[in-house]
Design a protein around this motif. Structure first.
Motif, PDB file in Angstrom:
ATOM      1  N   VAL A 119       5.093   3.187   8.987  1.00 22.91           N
ATOM      2  CA  VAL A 119       3.951   3.819   9.226  1.00 22.91           C
ATOM      3  C   VAL A 119       3.220   3.140  10.415  1.00 22.91           C
ATOM      4  N   THR A 120       2.956   3.433  11.574  1.00 27.57           N
ATOM      5  CA  THR A 120       1.905   2.723  12.427  1.00 27.57           C
ATOM      6  C   THR A 120       0.965   3.650  13.052  1.00 27.57           C
ATOM      7  N   HIS A 121      -0.066   3.121  13.579  1.00 29.97           N
ATOM      8  CA  HIS A 121      -1.078   3.819  14.238  1.00 29.97           C
ATOM      9  C   HIS A 121      -0.358   4.255  15.865  1.00 29.97           C
ATOM     10  N   ARG A 146       0.933  -1.040  -0.022  1.00 30.51           N
ATOM     11  CA  ARG A 146       0.149   0.010   0.063  1.00 30.51           C
ATOM     12  C   ARG A 146       0.830   1.238  -0.041  1.00 30.51           C
ATOM     13  N   GLU A 147       0.512   2.359  -0.736  1.00 28.95           N
ATOM     14  CA  GLU A 147       1.150   3.425  -0.864  1.00 28.95           C
ATOM     15  C   GLU A 147       0.342   4.483   0.054  1.00 28.95           C
ATOM     16  N   ILE A 148       0.946   5.222   1.147  1.00 27.06           N
ATOM     17  CA  ILE A 148       0.393   5.797   2.088  1.00 27.06           C
ATOM     18  C   ILE A 148       1.211   7.184   1.999  1.00 27.06           C
ATOM     19  N   THR A 149       0.448   8.231   1.743  1.00 24.90           N
ATOM     20  CA  THR A 149       0.512   9.722   1.933  1.00 24.90           C
ATOM     21  C   THR A 149       0.367  10.353   3.172  1.00 24.90           C
ATOM     22  N   VAL A 150       1.286  10.791   3.893  1.00 24.54           N
ATOM     23  CA  VAL A 150       1.394  11.309   5.244  1.00 24.54           C
ATOM     24  C   VAL A 150       1.841  12.643   5.391  1.00 24.54           C
ATOM     25  N   ARG A 151       0.978  13.792   5.766  1.00 26.58           N
ATOM     26  CA  ARG A 151       1.331  15.156   6.114  1.00 26.58           C
ATOM     27  C   ARG A 151       1.943  15.122   7.553  1.00 26.58           C
ATOM     28  N   LEU A 152       3.395  15.389   7.532  1.00 30.53           N
ATOM     29  CA  LEU A 152       3.650  15.661   8.844  1.00 30.53           C
ATOM     30  C   LEU A 152       3.304  16.891   9.599  1.00 30.53           C
ATOM     31  N   THR A 208      -0.532  -5.223   5.560  1.00 34.16           N
ATOM     32  CA  THR A 208      -0.605  -6.102   6.888  1.00 34.16           C
ATOM     33  C   THR A 208      -2.047  -6.353   7.099  1.00 34.16           C
ATOM     34  N   GLY A 209      -2.859  -5.568   6.600  1.00 33.14           N
ATOM     35  CA  GLY A 209      -4.196  -5.615   7.152  1.00 33.14           C
ATOM     36  C   GLY A 209      -4.635  -4.399   7.796  1.00 33.14           C
ATOM     37  N   GLU A 210      -3.734  -3.769   8.359  1.00 35.66           N
ATOM     38  CA  GLU A 210      -3.903  -2.520   9.152  1.00 35.66           C
ATOM     39  C   GLU A 210      -4.396  -1.403   8.404  1.00 35.66           C
ATOM     40  N   VAL A 211      -5.617  -0.842   8.725  1.00 33.78           N
ATOM     41  CA  VAL A 211      -6.385   0.131   7.853  1.00 33.78           C
ATOM     42  C   VAL A 211      -5.940   1.476   8.466  1.00 33.78           C
ATOM     43  N   PHE A 212      -5.773   2.597   7.575  1.00 30.30           N
ATOM     44  CA  PHE A 212      -5.345   3.986   7.603  1.00 30.30           C
ATOM     45  C   PHE A 212      -6.587   4.771   7.089  1.00 30.30           C
ATOM     46  N   SER A 213      -6.905   5.672   7.569  1.00 26.91           N
ATOM     47  CA  SER A 213      -7.813   6.335   7.184  1.00 26.91           C
ATOM     48  C   SER A 213      -7.612   7.990   7.066  1.00 26.91           C
ATOM     49  N   ALA A 214      -8.074   8.734   6.150  1.00 29.94           N
ATOM     50  CA  ALA A 214      -7.687  10.154   6.046  1.00 29.94           C
ATOM     51  C   ALA A 214      -7.797  10.782   7.404  1.00 29.94           C
ATOM     52  N   GLY A 215      -7.025  11.462   7.962  1.00 25.10           N
ATOM     53  CA  GLY A 215      -7.052  12.103   9.122  1.00 25.10           C
ATOM     54  C   GLY A 215      -6.469  11.646  10.229  1.00 25.10           C
ATOM     55  N   ASP A 216      -6.047  10.171  10.129  1.00 20.32           N
ATOM     56  CA  ASP A 216      -5.413   9.326  11.302  1.00 20.32           C
ATOM     57  C   ASP A 216      -4.315   9.840  11.768  1.00 20.32           C
ATOM     58  N   ARG A 217      -3.843   9.969  13.195  1.00 24.08           N
ATOM     59  CA  ARG A 217      -2.705  10.509  13.535  1.00 24.08           C
ATOM     60  C   ARG A 217      -1.868   9.199  13.486  1.00 24.08           C
TER      61      ARG A 217
END
Length: 52
Positions: free
Chosen positions: A50-52, A10-16, A29-38
């Motif tokens: 990148v992890t929650h 998965r390609e994840i774009t993160v705003r620092l 890995t099955g871990e789900v990321f949503s827009a706005g997640d820290r």
């Protein structure tokens, strides 16, 4: 000769916090990321995670 293994990713774009954008490709890995997640971004020896 080296062979590359194909894996689902998965390609994840993160705003620092400072506003900079980073794009991270990670193994799926099955871990789900949503827009706005820290999230936590960590890097060591050219590997970025990148992890929650």
């Amino acid at each position: 000769m080296e062979l590359a293994a194909r894996q689902n990713g998965r390609e994840i774009t993160v705003r620092l916090d400072g506003g900079e954008l980073r794009v991270v490709t990670r193994q799926y890995t099955g871990e789900v990321f949503s827009a706005g997640d820290r999230v936590r971004v960590s890097s060591a020896e050219s590997v970025t995670r990148v992890t929650h």
